[in-house]
Scaffold this active site. Structure first.
Site, PDB file in Angstrom:
ATOM      1  N   LEU A   1       0.815  -1.210   0.000  1.00 31.41           N
ATOM      2  CA  LEU A   1       0.000   0.000   0.000  1.00 31.41           C
ATOM      3  C   LEU A   1       0.851   1.264   0.000  1.00 31.41           C
ATOM      4  O   LEU A   1       0.319   2.369  -0.161  1.00 31.41           O
ATOM      5  CB  LEU A   1      -0.943   0.014   1.211  1.00 31.41           C
ATOM      6  CG  LEU A   1      -1.994  -1.085   1.272  1.00 31.41           C
ATOM      7  CD1 LEU A   1      -2.826  -0.946   2.548  1.00 31.41           C
ATOM      8  CD2 LEU A   1      -2.896  -1.053   0.044  1.00 31.41           C
ATOM      9  N   GLU A   2       2.145   1.092   0.171  1.00 32.18           N
ATOM     10  CA  GLU A   2       3.023   2.254   0.225  1.00 32.18           C
ATOM     11  C   GLU A   2       4.022   2.207  -0.944  1.00 32.18           C
ATOM     12  O   GLU A   2       3.657   2.475  -2.073  1.00 32.18           O
ATOM     13  CB  GLU A   2       3.693   2.331   1.599  1.00 32.18           C
ATOM     14  CG  GLU A   2       2.662   2.532   2.721  1.00 32.18           C
ATOM     15  CD  GLU A   2       3.275   2.626   4.100  1.00 32.18           C
ATOM     16  OE1 GLU A   2       4.024   3.590   4.354  1.00 32.18           O
ATOM     17  OE2 GLU A   2       3.006   1.735   4.939  1.00 32.18           O
ATOM     18  N   HIS A   3       5.278   1.801  -0.700  1.00 28.06           N
ATOM     19  CA  HIS A   3       6.267   1.813  -1.778  1.00 28.06           C
ATOM     20  C   HIS A   3       6.109   0.658  -2.760  1.00 28.06           C
ATOM     21  O   HIS A   3       6.609   0.723  -3.885  1.00 28.06           O
ATOM     22  CB  HIS A   3       7.679   1.812  -1.187  1.00 28.06           C
ATOM     23  CG  HIS A   3       8.094   3.121  -0.618  1.00 28.06           C
ATOM     24  ND1 HIS A   3       9.222   3.801  -1.018  1.00 28.06           N
ATOM     25  CD2 HIS A   3       7.526   3.909   0.336  1.00 28.06           C
ATOM     26  CE1 HIS A   3       9.345   4.927  -0.343  1.00 28.06           C
ATOM     27  NE2 HIS A   3       8.326   5.016   0.493  1.00 28.06           N
TER      28      HIS A   3
END
Length: 339
Positions: free
Chosen positions: A138-140
Site C-alpha cells: 500500500l506504500e512503496h
C-alpha cells in the site's frame, strides 16, 4: 567633574537595570526548574554524529523514487522535508494508483529521538522503520528486498555511494540501505526556542507561552508527553476515559497494538507521538481525523485526563506548543537529484 558625572550616570544605570529586571520578571521564574524536571534540551543529549558518507547515501535514497515499485513515490513524498517531515494528508498516497496508507504519516523530524517507531511501535529504531514502507504494497510497493537490491545494483551512482559508505565485499544490501536512510534521518533534529528556554534563556518564551507550559504541566500532559521529544517513549491507550472515535469522529475504529498482539488489554494502544513541530504537522492522531490543533488539545484533555480544558487553557497550551517549532537548513531539504 568626575564626581558630578557619577552622580548623574548612576541613577540612569540603576533605572536601566530596574527596567531590565521588570522586563524579565513575568511571574514565571519558578517555572523553569519545574520544566527541566520533565523535559530535556537536545543539546543535553549524547547524540552520535552519523558517518558523512552514510548520510549522503541515505539522503539520495530518501529522495529516490526508484525505491518504489512503479517509481511514483519516495520517502520524501510522505515525509516531505519542505513541510516539517509530513505531507499534511490524512493518509498518504501509495505507489500503485488508488492506494493509500492505513495510518497517518508522522513527521520524520526528531523521529530518531523516539524509543520506538510506527503507530503500533513495531520497529525499534529509524533504521528498522525505513524498511517497512518500502515493502508495504500500500506504500512503496516493492515486492521483496532482492528486487530493490537488484535495481540499485544497475545504477552507477549507487555502486559508487554504497562502496564509499560501506567497506563490504557486496555493499549494496537491503540492511545497508535502511541503515543509510536511518543515518540521514538522525541528522533531522533541529533545535527550537523551547530548547533555548530549557538551557536557561527564560526570555526564549513569551509570557503566553510560559502560561501554556504551566497549563501543559498542571493538566497532566507530561504524563506521556515528556523527555527530549515530548513523547515517543511509550505506548498508551488512546481513550483512557472515553471511546476515542466518539470524540474524533473517526470513520473507522483502529484497534492499534491489538492487531499485532491480539491481547484484549492492548486494544486501542498507540505510540505516544512526539510534539515537536506539532503546529505544522496536521492532521492529527493515528488516523488524521482531526485537522485543528485546538480541537486536538481539547480532545486529548477529555480522553486522556478526563478534564474539560477551558478555551483559555487550550489557547495557552497551543501557544506553548508553537515554541516547539524548528526547521532544518534549506540545503538539507533540497533533493540531491536536483542540485
Amino acid at each position: 567633574m568626575k564626581k558630578y558625572l557619577i552622580i548623574f550616570i548612576l541613577p540612569a544605570l540603576i533605572a536601566c537595570g530596574n527596567k531590565q529586571k521588570e522586563k524579565s520578571n513575568d511571574g514565571y521564574e519558578d517555572l523553569h526548574p519545574i520544566a527541566t524536571n520533565f523535559f530535556q534540551p537536545i543539546s543535553s543529549l549524547d547524540l552520535e554524529t552519523p558517518d558523512a558518507d552514510k548520510v549522503n547515501l541515505g539522503k539520495h535514497l530518501f529522495f529516490d523514487t526508484r525505491l518504489s515499485g512503479e517509481g511514483n513515490i519516495s520517502c520524501n513524498s510522505c515525509h516531505n522535508l519542505n513541510t516539517y517531515g509530513v505531507d499534511n494528508e490524512r493518509f498518504s498516497p501509495g505507489d500503485a494508483p488508488g492506494t493509500v496508507g492505513g495510518r497517518n504519516s508522522p513527521t520524520v523530524f526528531h523521529a530518531a529521538l523516539h524509543k520506538m517507531q510506527f503507530w503500533d511501535g513495531r520497529a525499534a529504531d529509524v533504521e528498522e522503520q525505513a524498511g517497512g514502507p518500502i515493502l508495504n504494497p500500500l506504500e512503496h510497493n516493492i515486492k521483496d528486498e532482492q528486487q530493490l537490491v537488484d535495481r540499485l545494483k544497475e545504477v552507477d551512482l549507487y555502486l559508487e555511494l554504497f562502496s564509499k559508505a560501506y567497506d563490504d565485499e557486496d555493499p549494496i544490501t537491503f540492511d545497508n540501505l535502511t541503515n543509510a536512510i536511518g543515518a540521514f534521518e538522525r541528522t533531522l533534529i533541529p533545535e527550537s526556542r523551547f530548547d533555548k528556554y530549557l538551557e536557561g534563556d527564560q526570555s526564549a518564551l513569551n509570557t503566553n507561552e510560559k502560561r501554556g507550559l504551566k497549563a501543559f504541566i498542571d493538566s497532566g500532559c507530561i504524563t506521556c508527553h515528556s523527555g527530549p521529544a515530548l513523547g515517543g517513549q511509550m505506548l498508551q491507550k488512546f481513550g483512557l476515559f472515553h471511546d476515542y472515535w466518539k470524540h474524533t469522529e473517526s470513520e473507522a475504529v483502529d484497534l492499534g497494538l491489538y492487531d499485532i498482539s491480539e491481547r484484549e488489554s492492548e486494544k486501542y494502544f498507540f505510540k505516544v507521538p512526539g510534539l515537536r513541530n506539532i503546529v505544522h504537522t496536521a492532521p492529527y492522531f493515528h488516523d488524521g481525523s482531526v485537522q485543528d490543533l485546538d480541537d486536538s488539545v481539547r480532545i486529548m484533555g477529555k480522553l486522556q485526563r478526563n478534564v474539560d480544558l477551558s478555551d483559555e487553557e487550550v489557547n495557552d497550551i497551543v501557544a506553548f506548543l508553537g515554541s516547539l517549532s524548528s526547521d532544518i537548513p534549506e540545503d538539507v531539504k533540497q533533493s540531491p537529484f536536483e542540485m
